[in-house]
Design a protein around this motif. Structure first.
Motif, short mmCIF file in Angstrom:
data_model
loop_
_atom_site.label_atom_id
_atom_site.label_comp_id
_atom_site.label_asym_id
_atom_site.label_seq_id
_atom_site.Cartn_x
_atom_site.Cartn_y
_atom_site.Cartn_z
N SER A 142 0.81 -1.21 0.00
CA SER A 142 0.00 0.00 0.00
C SER A 142 0.85 1.27 0.00
O SER A 142 0.31 2.37 -0.01
CB SER A 142 -0.96 0.00 1.19
N PHE A 143 2.21 1.11 -0.01
CA PHE A 143 3.07 2.28 -0.16
C PHE A 143 3.74 2.28 -1.53
O PHE A 143 4.68 3.05 -1.76
CB PHE A 143 4.10 2.35 0.97
N ASP A 144 3.25 1.41 -2.43
CA ASP A 144 3.75 1.42 -3.80
C ASP A 144 2.89 2.41 -4.60
O ASP A 144 2.19 2.04 -5.54
CB ASP A 144 3.69 0.01 -4.39
N ALA A 172 0.79 11.42 -3.98
CA ALA A 172 -0.39 10.88 -3.27
C ALA A 172 -0.07 10.74 -1.78
O ALA A 172 -0.90 11.05 -0.92
CB ALA A 172 -0.79 9.54 -3.86
N TYR A 173 1.14 10.27 -1.47
CA TYR A 173 1.55 10.15 -0.06
C TYR A 173 1.62 11.53 0.60
O TYR A 173 1.15 11.71 1.73
CB TYR A 173 2.91 9.44 0.06
N ASP A 174 2.20 12.50 -0.10
CA ASP A 174 2.32 13.86 0.47
C ASP A 174 0.95 14.37 0.89
O ASP A 174 0.80 14.95 1.96
CB ASP A 174 2.87 14.84 -0.59
N TYR A 191 0.86 15.47 7.44
CA TYR A 191 1.00 15.39 8.89
C TYR A 191 2.43 15.04 9.30
O TYR A 191 2.94 15.53 10.32
CB TYR A 191 0.07 14.31 9.47
N SER A 192 3.11 14.18 8.53
CA SER A 192 4.42 13.69 8.97
C SER A 192 5.48 14.80 8.93
O SER A 192 6.43 14.78 9.72
CB SER A 192 4.87 12.46 8.18
N VAL A 193 5.33 15.79 8.03
CA VAL A 193 6.31 16.89 8.03
C VAL A 193 6.30 17.64 9.36
O VAL A 193 7.32 18.22 9.75
CB VAL A 193 6.08 17.90 6.87
N SER A 250 14.82 -2.63 3.58
CA SER A 250 13.90 -2.71 4.72
C SER A 250 14.68 -2.67 6.02
O SER A 250 15.86 -3.04 6.07
CB SER A 250 13.09 -4.00 4.66
N ALA A 251 13.99 -2.25 7.08
CA ALA A 251 14.62 -2.14 8.39
C ALA A 251 15.23 -3.47 8.83
O ALA A 251 16.28 -3.50 9.48
CB ALA A 251 13.59 -1.67 9.42
N GLU A 252 14.55 -4.56 8.49
CA GLU A 252 14.98 -5.87 8.99
C GLU A 252 16.27 -6.35 8.32
O GLU A 252 16.86 -7.34 8.77
CB GLU A 252 13.87 -6.91 8.75
C1 LIG Z 1 3.73 6.17 6.95
S1 LIG Z 1 5.10 6.01 5.87
C2 LIG Z 1 6.33 7.05 6.68
C3 LIG Z 1 7.28 7.67 5.70
C4 LIG Z 1 8.18 8.77 6.29
N1 LIG Z 1 9.06 8.23 7.32
C5 LIG Z 1 7.38 9.92 6.83
O1 LIG Z 1 7.44 10.16 8.04
O2 LIG Z 1 6.66 10.56 6.04
C6 LIG Z 1 5.69 4.39 6.21
C7 LIG Z 1 6.91 4.04 5.39
O3 LIG Z 1 7.47 2.82 5.90
C8 LIG Z 1 7.96 2.10 4.81
N2 LIG Z 1 8.10 0.69 5.26
C9 LIG Z 1 7.17 -0.28 5.30
N3 LIG Z 1 7.70 -1.41 5.80
C10 LIG Z 1 9.01 -1.14 6.07
C11 LIG Z 1 10.10 -1.91 6.59
N4 LIG Z 1 9.94 -3.20 6.93
N5 LIG Z 1 11.29 -1.31 6.71
C12 LIG Z 1 11.45 -0.02 6.38
N6 LIG Z 1 10.46 0.76 5.89
C13 LIG Z 1 9.26 0.20 5.74
C14 LIG Z 1 6.95 2.33 3.72
O4 LIG Z 1 7.43 2.03 2.43
C15 LIG Z 1 6.65 3.81 3.92
O5 LIG Z 1 7.52 4.62 3.18
#
Ligand SMILES: C[S@@+](CC[C@H](N)C(=O)[O-])C[C@H]1O[C@@H](n2cnc3c(N)ncnc32)[C@H](O)[C@@H]1O
Length: 252
Positions: A2-4, A9-11, A17-19, A86-88
């Motif tokens: 859902s982040f593809d 659109a994300y902005d 809010y995230s800014v 990814s974080a993992e």
């Molecule tokens: C709500 S957005 C936050 C984006 C940005 N950090 C912000 O504050 O605007 C969540 C983000 O987490 C990323 N994401 C999802 N799973 C992840 C993972 N396992 N490791 C790192 N990032 C991940 C998504 O692709 C997306 O860009």
């Protein structure tokens, strides 16, 4: 995923809010000139831009698994090393950074403890790992009116309130489970004025995140029902949405 989705659109959906959170998370992490910092789950780069403003582009690295977000974060932050990861499974040696941050990401990790432990691994000894997640558990996030209306439509809807880290104290517990020490917890807040209901609603129709996926799975009649229920729950325009995020920092 859902982040593809397109960065624009994300902005409009969540970036607005995230800014507002980004400078607060950078403050909590104690970001200051001279540090090397990693932004995990950078999205299109809301936090990345704040880090660049404080440290300079060459001191900032960012990762995200979403290809369109990586492209946007690169374009918006020239000179920052932005990688798809990814974080993992972070592609950096041990102790590469003074601080590693994740804004609104932990609840989307496949394995949050593994993700935070990996963030700790790439952070130098006694460096900072910091994260924040909306208070979806206490229904104080920016999407609370949307999820309230969605629950009325479908009581079984997954409204993000059971995700990791979104209830009080859980982010700190996850950091402890990941092996961090000297953990401190805080709350961050953001307030944003919406000029009209349409400006608030339209981004929900763009398929971003769990809320956007939920809308995309409804037929036109259900979408209209959801939209009109949201309209009835929100104040008269213009109105302000104030949201709370749980935040925590620990030392690697
Ligand atoms: C709500 S957005 C936050 C984006 C940005 N950090 C912000 O504050 O605007 C969540 C983000 O987490 C990323 N994401 C999802 N799973 C992840 C993972 N396992 N490791 C790192 N990032 C991940 C998504 O692709 C997306 O860009």
């Amino acid at each position: 995923m859902s982040f593809d989705v397109a960065a624009d659109a994300y902005d409009r959906f969540m970036g607005r809010y995230s800014v507002l959170l980004a400078p607060q998370l950078a403050d909590l992490a104690g970001i200051e000139a001279g540090q090397r910092v990693l932004d995990v789950g950078c999205g299109p780069g809301a936090l990345t831009a704040v880090l660049v403003g404080r440290l300079g582009a060459s001191s900032v690295t960012a990762v995200d698994p979403s290809e369109p977000f990586v492209a946007a974060a690169r374009a918006r932050n020239p000179g920052v090393d932005v990688l798809r990861a990814s974080a993992e499974d972070l592609p950096f040696p041990d102790g590469s950074f003074d601080a590693t941050l994740a804004q609104l990401v932990v609840h989307f990790m496949a394995d949050p403890v593994a993700g935070l432990a990996e963030m700790a691994r790439v952070t130098r000894a006694d460096g900072v790992v910091a994260a924040c997640v909306w208070d979806h558990g206490g229904h104080q996030g920016p999407l609370r009116i949307f999820w309230q209306a969605a629950r009325e439509l479908d009581p079984a809807v997954d409204d993000e309130s059971h995700l990791p880290g979104v209830r009080e104290g859980h982010l700190g517990e996850l950091l402890a489970a990941a092996g961090l020490h000297d953990i401190e917890e805080a709350t961050l807040t953001s307030s944003l004025e919406h000029p009209s209901f349409e400006e608030w609603w339209e981004p929900f129709t763009r398929g971003v995140g769990p809320a956007g996926s939920f809308v995309a799975g409804l037929d036109a009649g259900q979408q209209a029902q959801l939209r009109e229920r949201c309209r009835s729950l929100l104040p008269v325009s213009p109105f302000v949405v104030t949201a709370t995020a749980w935040a925590a920092r620990g030392r690697a």
